[in-house]
Design an enzyme around this catalytic site. Sequence first.
Site, PDB file in Angstrom:
ATOM      1  N   GLY A 181      -6.636  -2.314  -8.718  1.00 42.56           N
ATOM      2  CA  GLY A 181      -7.427  -2.427  -7.490  1.00 42.56           C
ATOM      3  C   GLY A 181      -8.012  -1.079  -7.126  1.00 42.56           C
ATOM      4  N   SER A 182      -8.788  -1.051  -6.040  1.00 44.52           N
ATOM      5  CA  SER A 182      -9.515   0.172  -5.713  1.00 44.52           C
ATOM      6  C   SER A 182      -8.587   1.300  -5.247  1.00 44.52           C
ATOM      7  CB  SER A 182     -10.585  -0.114  -4.659  1.00 44.52           C
ATOM      8  OG  SER A 182      -9.989  -0.646  -3.503  1.00 44.52           O
ATOM      9  N   ASP A 199       1.109   0.873  -6.186  1.00 44.02           N
ATOM     10  CA  ASP A 199       0.101  -0.192  -6.210  1.00 44.02           C
ATOM     11  C   ASP A 199      -0.412  -0.466  -4.798  1.00 44.02           C
ATOM     12  OD1 ASP A 199      -1.533  -2.203  -7.155  1.00 44.02           O
ATOM     13  OD2 ASP A 199       0.077  -3.451  -7.954  1.00 44.02           O
ATOM     14  N   GLY A 200      -1.571  -1.078  -4.723  1.00 41.15           N
ATOM     15  CA  GLY A 200      -2.161  -1.462  -3.447  1.00 41.15           C
ATOM     16  C   GLY A 200      -1.632  -2.818  -2.993  1.00 41.15           C
ATOM     17  N   ASP A 222      -3.000  -6.517  -0.473  1.00 44.28           N
ATOM     18  CA  ASP A 222      -4.037  -7.166   0.346  1.00 44.28           C
ATOM     19  C   ASP A 222      -3.580  -7.327   1.790  1.00 44.28           C
ATOM     20  OD1 ASP A 222      -5.983  -7.664  -1.776  1.00 44.28           O
ATOM     21  OD2 ASP A 222      -4.375  -8.884  -2.606  1.00 44.28           O
ATOM     22  N   GLY A 237      -2.774  -9.615  -5.281  1.00 47.38           N
ATOM     23  CA  GLY A 237      -3.443 -10.475  -6.255  1.00 47.38           C
ATOM     24  C   GLY A 237      -4.913 -10.679  -5.993  1.00 47.38           C
ATOM     25  N   GLU A 270       1.236  -7.206 -12.116  1.00 47.51           N
ATOM     26  CA  GLU A 270       1.646  -6.310 -11.027  1.00 47.51           C
ATOM     27  C   GLU A 270       3.079  -6.612 -10.609  1.00 47.51           C
ATOM     28  OE1 GLU A 270      -2.619  -5.540  -8.795  1.00 47.51           O
ATOM     29  OE2 GLU A 270      -1.423  -7.254  -8.213  1.00 47.51           O
ATOM     30  N   LYS A 330      -4.943  -3.152   6.082  1.00 51.99           N
ATOM     31  CA  LYS A 330      -4.098  -4.111   5.352  1.00 51.99           C
ATOM     32  C   LYS A 330      -2.827  -4.492   6.129  1.00 51.99           C
ATOM     33  CE  LYS A 330      -6.845  -3.874   1.783  1.00 51.99           C
ATOM     34  NZ  LYS A 330      -6.469  -3.329   0.522  1.00 51.99           N
TER      35      LYS A 330
END
Length: 226
Positions: A30-31, A84-85, A87, A98, A106, A124
């Site tokens: 992800g970004s 990790d990011g 959502d 996801g 992930e 988020k």
Amino acid sequence: MGSTDYAKELAAKKSLDFIEDGMVVGLGTGSTATRFIKLLGERVKRGLKIRAIASSNTSKELAESLSIPVIDFQRCPEIDVAIDGADEIAPGLALIKGGGGALLHEKIVASASRRFIVIADSSKVVTRLGKVPLPVEVIPAASPLVARKLVQMGIRSTIRRLNTGSDFITEEGNLILDCDCGEIQDADTLAASIRNIVGVVEHGLFLHMAERALVSDGADVKTLFK
Ligand code: 5RP
């Protein structure tokens, strides 16, 4: 750089505090994870000695392009720290992940990690999960069955599609059903119910996994704990 991008950058930068020489590092997707990988690449260039395990081909290719040594999870299934990011981040560090469709790998990487650290911009953070659709990875042949079972649970789902109109296919050759769960009252029960449906490979609820979340509003970085 926009303010959200800058917040992602700050959170990613802060996560470097948790990386030490000799570690095996799990790379998210992800970004926000991309920003972390780029910053990690700069550290590697300056002499940091780590090995990485990637949660997607995209992250693997990026890491390799930055000369970060990427190793095979099959050969080294223990990860020191995964970054990790997410959502959505709810109290207790209950996550929805996801959005990028990489939830299965992930989750494998996060589960194999001694420490799982989330990095995110403050948009988020939610009081309850469910504003974003919950991704569920399903075996293609089972997708009508899974969709029907979800309806019986009061959940509408749509097959994720690319802009071209074709189905989004995961790295394992599966489909993603994006599920409109509404506000999730009991994430543990929902996770167990979805897991029980035949044909479901994995879902995007990451519960009781993250050790901390590094969240930035673009001014500073706050640490959220369980
Ligand atoms: C990909 C993910 C991402 O971590 C999540 O979608 C957050 O992405 P971003 O950092 O671009 O906001 O779960 O499958």
